[in-house]
Design a protein around this motif. Structure first.
Motif, PDB file in Angstrom:
ATOM      1  N   VAL A 128       0.832  -1.204   0.000  1.00 23.58           N
ATOM      2  CA  VAL A 128       0.000   0.000   0.000  1.00 23.58           C
ATOM      3  C   VAL A 128       0.867   1.255   0.000  1.00 23.58           C
ATOM      4  N   LYS A 129       1.922   1.267   0.808  1.00 30.68           N
ATOM      5  CA  LYS A 129       2.823   2.422   0.835  1.00 30.68           C
ATOM      6  C   LYS A 129       3.475   2.633  -0.521  1.00 30.68           C
ATOM      7  N   GLU A 130       3.833   1.536  -1.175  1.00 25.87           N
ATOM      8  CA  GLU A 130       4.446   1.626  -2.498  1.00 25.87           C
ATOM      9  C   GLU A 130       3.474   2.220  -3.517  1.00 25.87           C
ATOM     10  N   ILE A 131       2.216   1.764  -3.467  1.00 21.21           N
ATOM     11  CA  ILE A 131       1.204   2.263  -4.403  1.00 21.21           C
ATOM     12  C   ILE A 131       0.887   3.736  -4.130  1.00 21.21           C
ATOM     13  N   ILE A 132       0.773   4.101  -2.845  1.00 17.88           N
ATOM     14  CA  ILE A 132       0.499   5.501  -2.491  1.00 17.88           C
ATOM     15  C   ILE A 132       1.622   6.401  -3.004  1.00 17.88           C
ATOM     16  N   TYR A 133       2.865   5.961  -2.793  1.00 18.60           N
ATOM     17  CA  TYR A 133       4.009   6.752  -3.266  1.00 18.60           C
ATOM     18  C   TYR A 133       3.978   6.902  -4.781  1.00 18.60           C
ATOM     19  N   HIS A 134       3.667   5.810  -5.467  1.00 18.89           N
ATOM     20  CA  HIS A 134       3.604   5.813  -6.931  1.00 18.89           C
ATOM     21  C   HIS A 134       2.535   6.803  -7.409  1.00 18.89           C
ATOM     22  N   LYS A 135       1.339   6.706  -6.849  1.00 15.55           N
ATOM     23  CA  LYS A 135       0.229   7.572  -7.268  1.00 15.55           C
ATOM     24  C   LYS A 135       0.487   9.035  -6.923  1.00 15.55           C
ATOM     25  N   LEU A 136       0.996   9.269  -5.710  1.00 17.16           N
ATOM     26  CA  LEU A 136       1.256  10.650  -5.292  1.00 17.16           C
ATOM     27  C   LEU A 136       2.352  11.291  -6.135  1.00 17.16           C
ATOM     28  N   SER A 137       3.322  10.498  -6.570  1.00 17.14           N
ATOM     29  CA  SER A 137       4.395  11.032  -7.409  1.00 17.14           C
ATOM     30  C   SER A 137       3.828  11.570  -8.727  1.00 17.14           C
ATOM     31  N   TYR A 138       2.924  10.797  -9.335  1.00 17.98           N
ATOM     32  CA  TYR A 138       2.304  11.260 -10.578  1.00 17.98           C
ATOM     33  C   TYR A 138       1.367  12.442 -10.314  1.00 17.98           C
ATOM     34  N   PHE A 139       0.662  12.396  -9.198  1.00 12.52           N
ATOM     35  CA  PHE A 139      -0.224  13.504  -8.849  1.00 12.52           C
ATOM     36  C   PHE A 139       0.580  14.766  -8.582  1.00 12.52           C
ATOM     37  N   ASN A 140       1.735  14.603  -7.924  1.00  9.54           N
ATOM     38  CA  ASN A 140       2.618  15.747  -7.692  1.00  9.54           C
ATOM     39  C   ASN A 140       3.146  16.308  -9.001  1.00  9.54           C
ATOM     40  N   TYR A 141       3.420  15.415  -9.954  1.00 13.55           N
ATOM     41  CA  TYR A 141       3.867  15.879 -11.262  1.00 13.55           C
ATOM     42  C   TYR A 141       2.780  16.719 -11.936  1.00 13.55           C
ATOM     43  N   SER A 142       1.517  16.367 -11.678  1.00 17.73           N
ATOM     44  CA  SER A 142       0.408  17.166 -12.208  1.00 17.73           C
ATOM     45  C   SER A 142       0.498  18.604 -11.715  1.00 17.73           C
ATOM     46  N   GLY A 143       1.102  18.784 -10.528  1.00 18.36           N
ATOM     47  CA  GLY A 143       1.266  20.127  -9.991  1.00 18.36           C
ATOM     48  C   GLY A 143       2.099  21.012 -10.900  1.00 18.36           C
ATOM     49  N   LEU A 144       3.070  20.416 -11.619  1.00 18.18           N
ATOM     50  CA  LEU A 144       3.869  21.189 -12.567  1.00 18.18           C
ATOM     51  C   LEU A 144       3.008  21.712 -13.707  1.00 18.18           C
ATOM     52  N   ILE A 145       2.108  20.851 -14.196  1.00 14.05           N
ATOM     53  CA  ILE A 145       1.188  21.258 -15.269  1.00 14.05           C
ATOM     54  C   ILE A 145       0.267  22.371 -14.770  1.00 14.05           C
ATOM     55  N   MET A 146      -0.281  22.173 -13.575  1.00 13.88           N
ATOM     56  CA  MET A 146      -1.187  23.179 -13.011  1.00 13.88           C
ATOM     57  C   MET A 146      -0.476  24.499 -12.772  1.00 13.88           C
ATOM     58  N   PHE A 147       0.776  24.424 -12.336  1.00 12.19           N
ATOM     59  CA  PHE A 147       1.567  25.638 -12.089  1.00 12.19           C
ATOM     60  C   PHE A 147       1.694  26.467 -13.365  1.00 12.19           C
ATOM     61  N   ALA A 148       2.063  25.801 -14.474  1.00  8.51           N
ATOM     62  CA  ALA A 148       2.210  26.500 -15.754  1.00  8.51           C
ATOM     63  C   ALA A 148       0.874  27.061 -16.239  1.00  8.51           C
ATOM     64  N   ILE A 149      -0.189  26.270 -16.103  1.00  9.52           N
ATOM     65  CA  ILE A 149      -1.512  26.705 -16.568  1.00  9.52           C
ATOM     66  C   ILE A 149      -2.032  27.853 -15.709  1.00  9.52           C
ATOM     67  N   ASN A 150      -1.786  27.794 -14.395  1.00  6.06           N
ATOM     68  CA  ASN A 150      -2.200  28.894 -13.511  1.00  6.06           C
ATOM     69  C   ASN A 150      -1.557  30.208 -13.947  1.00  6.06           C
ATOM     70  N   ILE A 151      -0.274  30.160 -14.298  1.00  8.26           N
ATOM     71  CA  ILE A 151       0.428  31.367 -14.748  1.00  8.26           C
ATOM     72  C   ILE A 151      -0.217  31.922 -16.020  1.00  8.26           C
TER      73      ILE A 151
END
Length: 218
Positions: A128-151
């Motif tokens: 479960v910890k491995e899956i959470i880390y995997h999913k959160l890593s991709y979700f965190n990467y989405s933050g880069l997309i949102m950051f650029a779009i917010n600007i």
């Protein structure tokens, strides 16, 4: 001598958030340069997950920095989307951004706690910890997309609707890539526990979106 009225413009709080996001990115790159560079190519190369999945996982400082960056940017993106697509709903909120930020943080925290609890109950904490880390890593990467779009929405776009829809599409694509990689890396475990996997999808992945969409409709 005649008095001169001086008008001091209020600080733009969205600019402060953009600056804070940029500061978090700069801090992550400065302190963890190699890890940051691997993180940037996450959707195209699974090297980041392979290298860092066992090293600190959820409580590593880099992961926490990127999670904070993601929470700020997804909250700002949600605010901008509501301001554009549902202005009446936003007008009814008291301190709308703070409310969105609180809801985002609460939902993410509850989801992680429930996943960890499920892992403890079924004695699959490591998986479960491995899956959470995997999913959160991709979700965190989405933050880069949102950051650029917010600007772009705040400072560039005259009609932000297309930017918002495009951002939602890109975020979905990135997280679908993450989900496909999870299924590929853990297919044997998932096949042998297909009932629990379906239960997990219904309760922790689908249900929150159903509740949120139901709230927005009303």
């Amino acid at each position: 001598m005649n008095p001169i009225a001086r008008t001091i413009e209020p600080v733009d709080w969205m600019t402060i958030l953009i600056f804070l996001g940029l500061l978090l990115l700069a801090l992550g790159k400065y302190l963890y340069q190699t890890r940051f560079m691997n993180f940037l190519i996450l959707p195209f190369n699974n090297k980041y997950i392979s290298l860092y999945n066992k090293k600190g996982r959820l409580l590593s400082w880099f992961h926490l920095l990127m999670t904070l960056f993601q929470i700020i940017n997804i909250s700002l993106f949600a605010y901008l989307a509501l301001r554009t697509l549902m202005p009446d709903l936003l007008a009814r909120m008291s301190s709308p951004f703070l409310m969105i930020l609180a809801i985002t943080t609460l939902l993410l925290s509850i989801k992680i706690i429930l996943q960890l609890t499920k892992g403890y109950v079924f004695n699959t904490q490591s998986l479960v910890k491995e899956i959470i880390y995997h999913k959160l890593s991709y979700f965190n990467y989405s933050g880069l997309i949102m950051f650029a779009i917010n600007i772009f929405i705040i400072y560039v776009a005259d009609s932000p609707k297309h930017m918002i829809y495009g951002g939602i599409f890109l975020i979905m694509i990135i997280n679908i890539i993450g989900l496909v990689n999870i299924l590929k890396n853990h297919q044997k475990v998932i096949i042998s526990n297909v009932f629990y996997f379906i239960l997990y999808l219904c309760t922790l992945e689908i249900a929150p979106f159903v509740l949120i969409s139901g709230y927005l409709k009303h």
